[in-house]
Design a protein around this motif. Structure first.
Motif: not given
Length: 529
Positions: A326-328, A339-343, A491-494, A507-511
């Motif tokens: 998303i940042p790209h 920063a949160a999304l890149r992580n 929460a910051a990434a979403a 979004r939940a960091w859960s596959a």
């Protein structure tokens, strides 16, 4: 996301799904083989409805709308087939790691996401099983103790403090500290975490291993509700590709005939009807979004299809792909969110599917599921025995079969940060040609199953390598973040970005599929009217 968008904004709302894949479903992809005139179905990615007893009301409601009745899988998934044939779980010790090639059958231990019937599966006493390991007497004694002794772990700590302590140590370090495990014994666990976690054991915390029923925690009386308690049987023959196809059926009914969870299995998808101009919902495959910008009460989207850059304007956008991109793609993403999304660095993995002429060799060796702690493929299984909707799974060893093989290219060696290790693993994966995978598949199967009469040159009919350079999404703690502060990063990434909302299981960091459903519902709810 398209489904929930129509629910909120009306069934006549015009929806365009831009999908960079050449088939619907993303990671929930379908593999098909023809062997001797027979169709074999399997899953190339997202495989099952994990732990449906924990589904949210949102997920259960969608299952109802799609006609998915969870209880029916008790009939469709034959949990007794392999046990009734006397087939067992086994461990393959490879010569490069353990000095000799040896297949040891009869594993009696608990595995997370187990589809067998407890007390019915053929197995040996743990002492006899471990005694056959090609290891020193000291290493075997350590492994036996880890699997059987009810040793008290951190008895002076209250449960919350003990849980926090276990979150701060890796599983191998836990075994070293509390069980005195040496490096030889630890080799047995080197790839145990690959299939479920997508990571080497050194990047899996003791707390995560405890939650997943790994050995060494049996002395803790107040343990977690183990995922091993729910049978892992909620599985279509093609995995969750059938869920994606059921969603396509609701969005574009002309593209997929039928009306039930059973008939979707063999229904033929009409790809030419996915993207018809006069339809309210259009699904455009092989279309990669490269930019999305908020502009004057809408969103401008740029995407590439057939080598050409194209543009479309929308009232809203839901980004339901890899969140780390998303940042790209969205230039106006705020820096803290970037920063949160890149992580959220995803875990590379491979599901190789091997269609074989028959599975007599496995039957002779009395195995259906093989863990290999040192070999290229960490796990090799006969495919899930599921029959539904006119599709019949192989039931006799003389019939063709699909083997499921799992490889994780990430290594912890030389890395202190899991994200760096994942990036390096992705580089290795993307640099490996099909011929190299084929060589590993043939070599490992010949060594494991050869004593049962298997010959790769004669018995292999087809190979599909599902190479997921961005596979599982892990929690912030799993990826090396603060184990007590993961929710803030999630929460910051979403956060929505203007008229652009964030969805996907990432979004939940859960596959998991249920995470993707909850994320889509939440994202559509955040869009401005």
């Amino acid at each position: 996301a398209a489904h929930y968008y129509r629910r909120r904004f009306g069934r006549q709302a015009r929806v365009l799904v831009l999908d960079n894949h050449d088939d619907v479903g993303g990671h929930a992809t379908r593999n098909e083989f023809k062997v001797g005139g027979r169709t074999l179905l399997s899953y190339g990615g997202n495989e099952s409805l994990q732990s449906p007893t924990s589904f949210s009301a949102t997920v259960n409601a969608l299952m109802g709308e799609l006609g998915v009745e969870i209880d029916r899988f008790e009939t469709y998934f034959d949990r007794r087939l392999y046990a009734d044939l006397g087939l067992q779980r086994a461990t393959f010790f490879d010569a490069a790691t353990f000095g000799t090639d040896r297949l040891v059958a009869g594993d009696p231990t608990v595995w997370v996401s187990d589809d067998t019937v407890p007390r019915r599966r053929p197995e040996r006493p743990i002492r006899d099983f471990v005694a056959d390991f090609p290891m020193s007497e000291e290493a075997r004694a350590q492994l036996l103790a880890i699997h059987t002794e009810p040793r008290s772990i951190l008895p002076d700590l209250a449960p919350p403090a003990r849980e926090r302590a276990l979150k701060r140590v890796s599983y191998p370090d836990f075994l070293r500290t509390h069980w005195g495990a040496g490096e030889e014994a630890l080799r047995f666990f080197a790839q145990r975490t690959h299939d479920y976690f997508g990571l080497p054991a050194a990047f899996v915390t003791a707390e995560e291993a405890w939650q997943a029923d790994y050995p060494g925690f049996q002395g803790i009386a107040d343990g977690p509700a183990h995922p091993g308690g729910e049978p892992y049987i909620h599985h279509f023959p093609d995995g969750n590709a059938s869920i994606a196809r059921l969603l396509v059926r609701r969005l574009v009914p002309r593209a997929l005939p039928g009306s039930t969870m059973e008939d979707v299995v063999l229904a033929r998808l009409r790809y030419d009807r996915l993207d018809e101009p006069d339809r309210p919902v259009r699904i455009r495959l092989s279309s990669t979004v490269v930019q999305a910008r908020n502009r004057r009460g809408g969103v401008d989207i740029g995407y590439v299809r057939q080598g050409r850059l194209r543009r479309v304007r929308a009232r809203h956008v839901v980004m339901a792909g890899w969140n780390m991109m998303i940042p790209h793609v969205v230039p106006e993403t705020p820096e803290p969110q970037r920063a949160a999304l890149r992580n959220n660095v995803k875990m590379p993995l491979v599901y190789a599917k091997v269609a074989i002429a028959d599975w007599r060799a496995a039957a002779r060796l009395k195995v259906h599921d093989i863990y290999a702690p040192g070999a290229f493929f960490a796990r090799t299984k006969l495919d899930f025995p599921v029959s539904m909707g006119g599709y019949r799974c192989p039931r006799d060893p003389s019939e063709p079969m699909v083997l499921h093989m799992v490889h994780v290219p990430t290594t912890a060696e030389g890395f202190s940060d899991a994200r760096d290790a994942l990036r390096a693993g992705r580089g290795r994966l993307l640099g490996m040609p099909f011929a190299a995978f084929e060589g590993e598949i043939r070599g490992q199967l010949d060594r494991m199953l050869g004593p049962g009469g298997f010959e790769s040159g004669r018995d292999i009919r087809a190979i599909t390598v599902n190479r997921w350079s961005h596979g599982y999404s892990g929690s912030p703690a799993t990826l090396g973040g603060d184990p007590d502060d993961g929710d803030a990063e999630i929460a910051a990434a979403a956060k929505p970005i203007g008229r652009i909302a964030v969805a996907n299981a990432d979004r939940a960091w859960s596959a998991y599929l249920h995470s993707a459903i909850d994320a889509a519902h939440a994202a559509v709810g955040e869009l401005p009217a």
